[in-house]
Design a protein around this motif. Sequence first.
Motif, PDB file in Angstrom:
ATOM      1  N   TYR A  43       0.737  -1.107   0.034  1.00 55.76           N
ATOM      2  CA  TYR A  43       0.079  -0.033   0.244  1.00 55.76           C
ATOM      3  C   TYR A  43       1.101   1.027   0.192  1.00 55.76           C
ATOM      4  O   TYR A  43       2.006   1.130   1.180  1.00 55.76           O
ATOM      5  CB  TYR A  43      -0.974   0.085   0.845  1.00 55.76           C
ATOM      6  CG  TYR A  43      -2.364   1.080   1.198  1.00 55.76           C
ATOM      7  CD1 TYR A  43      -3.545   1.249   0.603  1.00 55.76           C
ATOM      8  CD2 TYR A  43      -1.516   2.587   2.672  1.00 55.76           C
ATOM      9  CE1 TYR A  43      -3.750   1.826   0.526  1.00 55.76           C
ATOM     10  CE2 TYR A  43      -2.358   3.508   1.889  1.00 55.76           C
ATOM     11  CZ  TYR A  43      -3.140   3.524   1.348  1.00 55.76           C
ATOM     12  OH  TYR A  43      -4.525   4.261   1.294  1.00 55.76           O
ATOM     13  N   ASP A  50      -3.032  -3.647 -11.705  1.00 53.95           N
ATOM     14  CA  ASP A  50      -2.804  -4.665 -10.468  1.00 53.95           C
ATOM     15  C   ASP A  50      -1.828  -5.576 -10.253  1.00 53.95           C
ATOM     16  O   ASP A  50      -1.764  -5.502  -9.055  1.00 53.95           O
ATOM     17  CB  ASP A  50      -4.689  -4.616 -10.571  1.00 53.95           C
ATOM     18  CG  ASP A  50      -5.804  -4.335 -10.204  1.00 53.95           C
ATOM     19  OD1 ASP A  50      -5.802  -2.772  -9.954  1.00 53.95           O
ATOM     20  OD2 ASP A  50      -6.749  -4.266 -10.811  1.00 53.95           O
ATOM     21  N   CYS A  53       0.813  -5.125  -7.664  1.00 57.30           N
ATOM     22  CA  CYS A  53       0.143  -4.326  -5.896  1.00 57.30           C
ATOM     23  C   CYS A  53      -0.345  -6.489  -4.619  1.00 57.30           C
ATOM     24  O   CYS A  53      -0.756  -6.965  -5.500  1.00 57.30           O
ATOM     25  CB  CYS A  53      -1.000  -3.703  -5.496  1.00 57.30           C
ATOM     26  SG  CYS A  53      -0.422  -2.822  -6.600  1.00 57.30           S
ATOM     27  N   SER A  57      -5.135  -3.743  -6.085  1.00 54.18           N
ATOM     28  CA  SER A  57      -5.622  -3.165  -6.450  1.00 54.18           C
ATOM     29  C   SER A  57      -4.404  -1.968  -6.377  1.00 54.18           C
ATOM     30  O   SER A  57      -3.832  -0.686  -5.501  1.00 54.18           O
ATOM     31  CB  SER A  57      -6.950  -2.302  -5.327  1.00 54.18           C
ATOM     32  OG  SER A  57      -7.484  -2.794  -5.241  1.00 54.18           O
ATOM     33  N   CYS A  58      -4.004  -1.442  -8.060  1.00 53.65           N
ATOM     34  CA  CYS A  58      -3.485  -0.238  -8.461  1.00 53.65           C
ATOM     35  C   CYS A  58      -4.766   1.251  -8.458  1.00 53.65           C
ATOM     36  O   CYS A  58      -5.105   0.601 -10.162  1.00 53.65           O
ATOM     37  CB  CYS A  58      -3.103  -0.509  -9.467  1.00 53.65           C
ATOM     38  SG  CYS A  58      -1.189   0.817 -10.071  1.00 53.65           S
ATOM     39  N   ILE A  59      -4.225   1.811  -7.697  1.00 55.58           N
ATOM     40  CA  ILE A  59      -5.669   3.289  -8.484  1.00 55.58           C
ATOM     41  C   ILE A  59      -4.738   3.902  -8.092  1.00 55.58           C
ATOM     42  O   ILE A  59      -3.494   4.332  -7.791  1.00 55.58           O
ATOM     43  CB  ILE A  59      -6.370   3.336  -7.536  1.00 55.58           C
ATOM     44  CG1 ILE A  59      -7.563   1.879  -7.045  1.00 55.58           C
ATOM     45  CG2 ILE A  59      -7.734   3.699  -7.668  1.00 55.58           C
ATOM     46  CD1 ILE A  59      -8.114   1.691  -5.717  1.00 55.58           C
ATOM     47  N   CYS A  63      -0.775   1.607  -4.908  1.00 56.63           N
ATOM     48  CA  CYS A  63      -0.700   0.584  -4.903  1.00 56.63           C
ATOM     49  C   CYS A  63      -2.060   0.667  -3.388  1.00 56.63           C
ATOM     50  O   CYS A  63      -1.870   1.637  -2.344  1.00 56.63           O
ATOM     51  CB  CYS A  63      -0.394  -0.479  -4.026  1.00 56.63           C
ATOM     52  SG  CYS A  63       0.395  -1.375  -5.520  1.00 56.63           S
ATOM     53  N   GLN A  64      -2.872   0.167  -3.436  1.00 53.88           N
ATOM     54  CA  GLN A  64      -4.167   0.737  -2.688  1.00 53.88           C
ATOM     55  C   GLN A  64      -5.160  -0.590  -2.493  1.00 53.88           C
ATOM     56  O   GLN A  64      -4.426  -1.746  -2.899  1.00 53.88           O
ATOM     57  CB  GLN A  64      -4.821   1.707  -3.471  1.00 53.88           C
ATOM     58  CG  GLN A  64      -4.406   3.158  -3.098  1.00 53.88           C
ATOM     59  CD  GLN A  64      -6.383   4.487  -3.734  1.00 53.88           C
ATOM     60  OE1 GLN A  64      -6.151   4.599  -3.244  1.00 53.88           O
ATOM     61  NE2 GLN A  64      -4.998   5.026  -4.269  1.00 53.88           N
ATOM     62  N   CYS A  65      -5.165  -0.025  -1.214  1.00 55.04           N
ATOM     63  CA  CYS A  65      -6.591  -1.729  -0.743  1.00 55.04           C
ATOM     64  C   CYS A  65      -7.706  -2.207  -1.496  1.00 55.04           C
ATOM     65  O   CYS A  65      -8.192  -0.460  -1.947  1.00 55.04           O
ATOM     66  CB  CYS A  65      -6.916  -1.406   0.627  1.00 55.04           C
ATOM     67  SG  CYS A  65      -5.586  -1.712   2.025  1.00 55.04           S
ATOM     68  N   PRO A  66      -8.270  -2.615  -1.598  1.00 56.10           N
ATOM     69  CA  PRO A  66      -9.361  -3.238  -2.295  1.00 56.10           C
ATOM     70  C   PRO A  66     -10.758  -2.215  -1.553  1.00 56.10           C
ATOM     71  O   PRO A  66     -10.852  -2.030   0.192  1.00 56.10           O
ATOM     72  CB  PRO A  66      -9.679  -4.273  -2.998  1.00 56.10           C
ATOM     73  CG  PRO A  66      -8.239  -4.706  -2.265  1.00 56.10           C
ATOM     74  CD  PRO A  66      -7.481  -3.799  -1.153  1.00 56.10           C
TER      75      PRO A  66
END
Length: 284
Positions: A43, A50, A53, A57-59, A63-66
């Motif tokens: 994260y 994605d 990560c 979740s690649c936002i 990288c971020q938590c779903p």
Amino acid sequence: MRLRPAHAAAAALAAVLASACTLVRPLHGLTCEPGAANASCLYGQPCEADADCATASCITDVCQCPVGMVTIESSFCVDRTEVSNAAYRAFLAAQPDVAAQEPFCLFNDSFAFDTGPGAPDVCKTRREDDLHPATCVDWCDARAYCKSLGKRLCGEIHGGPLPYGGDTAQGEWFEACSHGDTLTHSTGELDTEHCNGDGVATVPVGDDDSMACEGGYFGLQHMSGNVREWEDACSDDTGPGDLCRTRGGAFDSGGSLDELRCDARDARERADTDHTIGFRCCSG
């Protein structure tokens, strides 16, 4: 060759991202490399897709938590709520393959809620409303649900089982509930009414009332009370009789502060089902 200002800025940004791409804790010896598709970036680290990560979740190139999960110390992710009946029904509707389970779960010939003729009496009267937690599912059901979403049943930080007889003050579930061993109960001073630690049945998850039992990290709900939650910590890997830990207490805990502590644990057989036991998933 002299770089144009725009190209120089882009190159500088790329250098910053590359230098920032180091793991807080290496995952299986992998190095975080955006574009390498090795699922090793945690994260807050740069990514291209994605597949880069560990958090799935690649936002906006990070990288971020779903969605529906809470970030724990920029390291791993935990479901915001206990898995709901509606979410579990969606899993069943996809017709998951029971033959794909690990050897110690091959006794489990169905992922369905255990409410049939041979089910425990308490499971025949479980709350089935969409927003209530999914209960009367055994340890293997919970594990299969989490795996179907690219997650895992919460265990060792960054994955793997915890020692069954080990220190309860360790692992993903405890880390999330206790805010890194700084809270005895998820909400600090426990409100047994709102955390449903002395009730007659489950209460919905993810609604406005659930926010009254929020902690140990912002966004987490019902880490204490409502239902006990399966954990990836079992006494053996032989089959249905293995003892597996549950955490967090439940609505039938009678308001017991001891049962509702973050470091409290109970044990049930891997194949057991009950209207007081549900689960949530971890990833990252």
